[in-house]
Design a protein around this motif. Structure first.
Motif, PDB file in Angstrom:
ATOM      1  N   ALA A 601      21.604 -22.994 -43.796  1.00 49.42           N
ATOM      2  CA  ALA A 601      20.068 -23.415 -43.311  1.00 49.42           C
ATOM      3  C   ALA A 601      19.192 -24.213 -44.039  1.00 49.42           C
ATOM      4  CB  ALA A 601      19.365 -22.052 -42.974  1.00 49.42           C
ATOM      5  N   VAL A 602      19.237 -24.081 -45.298  1.00 51.80           N
ATOM      6  CA  VAL A 602      18.461 -24.806 -46.173  1.00 51.80           C
ATOM      7  C   VAL A 602      19.065 -26.398 -46.267  1.00 51.80           C
ATOM      8  CG1 VAL A 602      18.108 -25.360 -48.925  1.00 51.80           C
ATOM      9  CG2 VAL A 602      18.038 -23.129 -47.899  1.00 51.80           C
ATOM     10  N   VAL A 628      30.595 -21.544 -38.561  1.00 52.13           N
ATOM     11  CA  VAL A 628      29.189 -21.383 -38.776  1.00 52.13           C
ATOM     12  C   VAL A 628      28.438 -22.601 -38.660  1.00 52.13           C
ATOM     13  CG1 VAL A 628      27.422 -20.446 -40.218  1.00 52.13           C
ATOM     14  CG2 VAL A 628      29.582 -19.536 -40.438  1.00 52.13           C
ATOM     15  N   VAL A 629      27.445 -22.678 -37.768  1.00 53.21           N
ATOM     16  CA  VAL A 629      26.603 -23.954 -37.527  1.00 53.21           C
ATOM     17  C   VAL A 629      25.080 -23.395 -37.745  1.00 53.21           C
ATOM     18  CG1 VAL A 629      25.959 -25.827 -35.985  1.00 53.21           C
ATOM     19  CG2 VAL A 629      28.483 -24.592 -35.747  1.00 53.21           C
ATOM     20  N   ALA A 630      24.541 -24.445 -38.492  1.00 46.98           N
ATOM     21  CA  ALA A 630      23.052 -24.275 -38.688  1.00 46.98           C
ATOM     22  C   ALA A 630      22.397 -25.428 -38.204  1.00 46.98           C
ATOM     23  CB  ALA A 630      22.818 -23.998 -40.434  1.00 46.98           C
ATOM     24  N   VAL A 631      21.266 -25.108 -37.499  1.00 49.16           N
ATOM     25  CA  VAL A 631      20.550 -26.550 -36.948  1.00 49.16           C
ATOM     26  C   VAL A 631      19.084 -26.030 -36.999  1.00 49.16           C
ATOM     27  CG1 VAL A 631      20.419 -27.895 -34.835  1.00 49.16           C
ATOM     28  CG2 VAL A 631      22.501 -26.617 -35.176  1.00 49.16           C
ATOM     29  N   PRO A 632      18.389 -27.248 -37.158  1.00 52.03           N
ATOM     30  CA  PRO A 632      17.011 -26.951 -37.307  1.00 52.03           C
ATOM     31  C   PRO A 632      16.639 -26.909 -35.736  1.00 52.03           C
ATOM     32  CG  PRO A 632      17.565 -28.820 -38.468  1.00 52.03           C
ATOM     33  CD  PRO A 632      18.797 -28.632 -37.860  1.00 52.03           C
ATOM     34  N   ASP A 633      15.522 -25.734 -35.498  1.00 49.41           N
ATOM     35  CA  ASP A 633      15.130 -25.297 -34.388  1.00 49.41           C
ATOM     36  C   ASP A 633      14.761 -26.272 -33.565  1.00 49.41           C
ATOM     37  OD1 ASP A 633      14.626 -23.464 -32.369  1.00 49.41           O
ATOM     38  OD2 ASP A 633      13.137 -22.827 -33.160  1.00 49.41           O
ATOM     39  N   GLN A 634      15.330 -26.494 -32.224  1.00 48.93           N
ATOM     40  CA  GLN A 634      15.167 -27.554 -31.221  1.00 48.93           C
ATOM     41  C   GLN A 634      15.688 -27.088 -30.157  1.00 48.93           C
ATOM     42  OE1 GLN A 634      17.644 -31.231 -31.890  1.00 48.93           O
ATOM     43  NE2 GLN A 634      18.162 -30.214 -33.825  1.00 48.93           N
ATOM     44  N   VAL A 660      16.537 -17.866 -38.041  1.00 49.71           N
ATOM     45  CA  VAL A 660      16.252 -17.634 -39.280  1.00 49.71           C
ATOM     46  C   VAL A 660      15.239 -18.147 -39.976  1.00 49.71           C
ATOM     47  CG1 VAL A 660      17.412 -17.586 -41.549  1.00 49.71           C
ATOM     48  CG2 VAL A 660      18.917 -17.238 -39.707  1.00 49.71           C
ATOM     49  N   GLU A 661      14.319 -17.369 -40.505  1.00 52.63           N
ATOM     50  CA  GLU A 661      12.803 -17.953 -41.190  1.00 52.63           C
ATOM     51  C   GLU A 661      13.275 -17.917 -42.588  1.00 52.63           C
ATOM     52  OE1 GLU A 661       9.046 -16.874 -40.077  1.00 52.63           O
ATOM     53  OE2 GLU A 661       9.569 -16.337 -38.038  1.00 52.63           O
TER      54      GLU A 661
END
Length: 808
Positions: A601-602, A628-634, A660-661
């Motif tokens: 996420a970072v 596992v995929v992390a993507v800036p919220d959009q 995730v915050e």
């Protein structure tokens, strides 16, 4: 004991009365039965008729004639009350008056003894012409055998008749197949009838004879394994039936079954029926395989002239092999093993083949099944998760699963996978309400349950309970009590965890509870509802039990379920559910992200782009790999990610999306955890997945269009139309979001279409939880409006309708 030779010598001199006495002695010989007795009876009859023929020829002066046995008598298979099928062949030179006198001297002694006679008088040319016009005559002549007279007449006729049969196979065999189907519709399926017709019903003696005729055409041949023994058992049962009743009957009536069983040295009527059913199953399966091969050969023959015209002298290309699953392809209308498949190294291959075939509505290749039976590596205990998933996919395939299951059973693969199945295989059910034997009833219940999977939270447990609910009928005592123990053992062996094993045990133990209580107890008595609630234990188990009750009843027979019974059960279920629910409860708290998820996420926030990590799981129970995929919220993350996976032919087995915050940082990150498996072939590289995900999010990759193009080029085969998707608003499980539950057939791009529908509605996905259970997908999404609040009831219902429309 009088030998056959002594008996036949005696009858040659003593006429009809001597033959009758010798026949009676032969039928009473306890030491002689089965093929030996049938052959001896045919030989005895040959000797008697030969003497009659010699006397008749001497008296009438006819020359150039032959007495010929056809049909069952021609095969030397005379049961105690069998008809005598005879043809008087002649060369056409005798006067009609002489021929009539010769025939009378042959037929009347037979009638005088009370024996049934099917007779005709023909020249070889007339016999051949009649055979060309009448399929049944042609079939009878295929087994023609000389009894007395000029053997040369028959030799020439047999050569002509066989040549005609082989030359006309393209016309005759479809006619014969049609005759078999019509007879099956009229007489039913032998192995499921409480009073079966051993000759006419499907899987009976006429079907066995038809397979001999197919073999005589040289076009195809039946699987030989076990076929001769099955035919012998059916003939033995008919012999015993004739001796017990004293009549020429082929129907095994209930009141005569114990006596027939005793005549055959079997324990009781159930043992008799089970032996008969097993024989009929072998014959019916051989017929399925043989007629499929006949169709394949005839299609190839009809296509060959057209191909020659198109290709000139070039040889036609081999039939294309379309992939169905890892190690499984479709070839020439069958599911077969891929060339690179290794049964000795792939223990889940048999179940993968079966599941792929059933889902595509294809028969399974006999060669593939026999190769698996000979080479397949045994599954470890407990089974790996993939094997369990393939079993559930097979069970969830609906009606096409039946033929695949029976083919697996015929080759011994089912009892190898599930040893407890042997106890219920071909086991009769004396209750006239039941349509099927125990094993087929279990399979039919799974078929019915597959149509009810949208109604339950755990379709996998419903399907498994359907397969096992009557498994205790192979043991003494209450089959529900015995079945619970067996079901728990099977479920643990198949790889369900301890909690699911307990639920399956409860379902099997109480599979009759709802219908019995609803129809036999006072539902207004609070004690009734409390008792059922105490036995079931939870709303989730009650939900599955309700569906299992309906599937079980529908698979039993038309008398077992009705609108009235259904309404009583539904009323009981509603009352029990109210007791079990108590006060509404909140859904589970969001789980804390792992160290890796936080790291990804970072990185996603730092780069502003998706970050991926692909892990091969080492656990024995894992299905596929973890992505596992992390993507800036959009907007559009869920449909984009799901669409990219579908484009790369990755099957989603499970998924979880959470927001995730990160502390001390601006913005949120969406973290998606996927459990994926390649449909076939190798997994794609993580870098390619990331590149396509970036393009899907910025709009340069048109995912819907690409998926539509792929679906048009390679449409997915389905053997049966699955039940329609179901999208519901789940009330009282969360105070923070509106919860939608989507139940639908697992299909390419399913989650992508759900995500697009939610995005179009302008709602925000707080979390999503996806599970694929066999052939079914159960997706739960938590959504909020633009202000982060749950939707009002009317808007929630409209959202559910729009998602359902997108899936339809």
């Amino acid at each position: 004991m009088t030998s056959v030779e002594e008996t036949t010598d005696h009858t040659a001199d003593s006429g009809p009365s001597g033959y009758a006495a010798a026949r009676l002695r032969l039928l009473q010989e306890e030491s002689r039965s089965g093929p030996s007795r049938r052959s001896a009876l045919a030989g005895l009859t040959d000797t008697w008729l030969s003497a009659l023929f010699a006397d008749a020829v001497r008296e009438t002066g006819v020359r150039g004639a032959s007495l010929v046995a056809v049909g069952g008598y021609g095969r030397g298979e005379l049961s105690p009350r069998s008809d005598l099928d005879l043809v008087l062949l002649h060369d056409g030179k005798a006067e009609p008056r002489q021929l009539s006198a010769l025939a009378d001297r042959l037929w009347y002694p037979v009638w005088d003894l009370g024996l049934a006679l099917d007779h005709s008088v023909r020249t070889p040319g007339e016999a051949r012409k009649t055979a060309a016009e009448d399929l049944k005559v042609h079939l009878g002549l295929l087994d023609a055998r000389p009894v007395a007279g000029d053997a040369g007449l028959l030799a020439g006729l047999r050569t002509s008749v066989l040549a005609d049969w082989r030359n006309q196979a393209a016309k005759r065999l479809p006619q014969l197949h049609s005759l078999c189907r019509e007879r099956a519709e009229r007489a039913g399926e032998l192995r499921f009838l409480l009073e079966p017709d051993l000759k006419e019903a499907r899987g009976g003696l006429r079907d066995a004879t038809a397979l001999r005729a197919v073999a005589a055409s040289w076009l195809a041949d039946a699987p030989r394994q076990g076929l001769a023994e099955a035919r012998r058992r059916l003939l033995d049962a008919r012999d015993a039936l004739h001796l017990v009743t004293g009549r020429a009957t082929d129907r095994l009536a209930l009141q005569e079954q114990d006596q027939v069983a005793a005549q055959l040295g079997l324990l009781d009527a159930d043992a008799l029926l089970r032996e008969v059913y097993e024989a009929a199953r072998v014959v019916a399966y051989a017929g399925d395989v043989t007629w499929r091969e006949v169709g394949r050969v005839l299609r190839a023959r009809s296509a060959r002239p057209r191909l020659r015209g198109l290709l000139g002298t070039r040889a036609p290309a081999a039939a294309p092999r379309a992939p169905l699953a890892e190690g499984v392809v479709e070839s020439d209308g069958e599911a077969v093993l891929a060339l690179a498949a290794r049964p000795d190294r792939d223990p889940a291959l048999a179940l993968r083949l079966a599941a792929a075939a059933a889902q595509a509505g294809l028969p399974v290749s006999l060669h593939a099944l026999r190769r698996l039976a000979a080479q397949a590596k045994p599954l470890p205990v407990p089974w790996p998760a993939e094997a369990r998933e393939q079993l559930l996919t097979l069970l969830g395939a609906g009606e096409p699963m039946v033929a695949v299951w029976e083919a697996m059973e015929a080759e011994g693969l089912i009892t190898r996978l599930l040893p407890d199945w042997e106890r219920v295989r071909c086991r009769p059910q004396r209750n006239p309400v039941h349509t099927w034997t125990v094993d087929r009833h279990l399979v039919e219940t799974a078929v019915r349950a597959s149509a009810l999977t949208r109604r339950v939270g755990r379709p996998d447990l419903l399907l498994m309970a359907a397969l096992l609910h009557d498994i205790g009928k192979g043991w003494p005592g209450d089959h529900s009590v015995a079945g619970e123990t067996i079901a728990r053992d099977v479920a643990a062996r198949v790889g369900f965890d301890a909690r699911d094993v307990a639920v399956l045990g409860t379902l099997v133990r109480h599979h009759l509870l709802l219908i019995d209580t609803a129809t036999r107890r006072d539902l207004d008595d609070p004690a009734t509802v409390r008792t059922v609630a105490g036995a079931v234990g939870s709303v989730g188990t009650l939900e599955i039990l309700h569906a299992l009750t309906e599937a079980d009843a529908l698979a039993t027979g038309p008398a077992a379920w009705s609108t009235w019974r259904g309404s009583l059960v539904a009323d009981l279920v509603a009352r029990v559910a109210a007791v079990l629910r108590g006060a509404p409860q909140e859904g589970p708290e969001p789980e804390i992200p792992t160290t890796e998820q936080e790291r990804l996420a970072v990185e996603a926030l730092r780069t502003g782009e998706p970050v991926l990590a692909l892990h091969a799981r080492q656990e024995e129970d894992a299905v596929g790999v973890e992505l596992v995929v992390a993507v800036p919220d959009q907007p559009g993350v869920l449909p984009a990610a799901a669409g990219v996976l579908a484009l790369h032919r990755l099957t989603v087995r499970a998924a979880d999306l959470r927001s995730v915050e990160l502390p001390d940082r601006l913005g949120e990150v969406l973290v998606l955890r996927w459990r994926v498996a390649a449909e076939y072939g190798a997994l794609p590289e993580a870098a390619r997945l990331r590149t396509d995900l970036v393009r899907a999010l910025d709009g340069s990759l048109d995912v819907p269009s690409k998926l539509a193009d792929r679906e048009a080029a390679y449409p997915r085969r389905r053997g049966v139309v699955p039940p329609p998707p179901r999208v519901t608003v789940v009330a009282d499980v969360s105070a923070l979001a509106t919860v939608l539950e989507v139940r639908a057939p697992d299909a390419v791009g399913l989650l992508h279409r759900v995500g697009r529908a939610l995005e179009s509605a302008g709602v925000r996905v707080r979390s999503a939880h996806v599970s694929t259970l066999g052939a079914n997908a159960v997706d739960t999404v938590y959504v909020v409006d633009g202000d982060g609040k749950p939707l009002p009831p009317r808007e929630a219902a409209a959202l559910a309708a729009s998602v359902r429309a997108a899936l339809s």
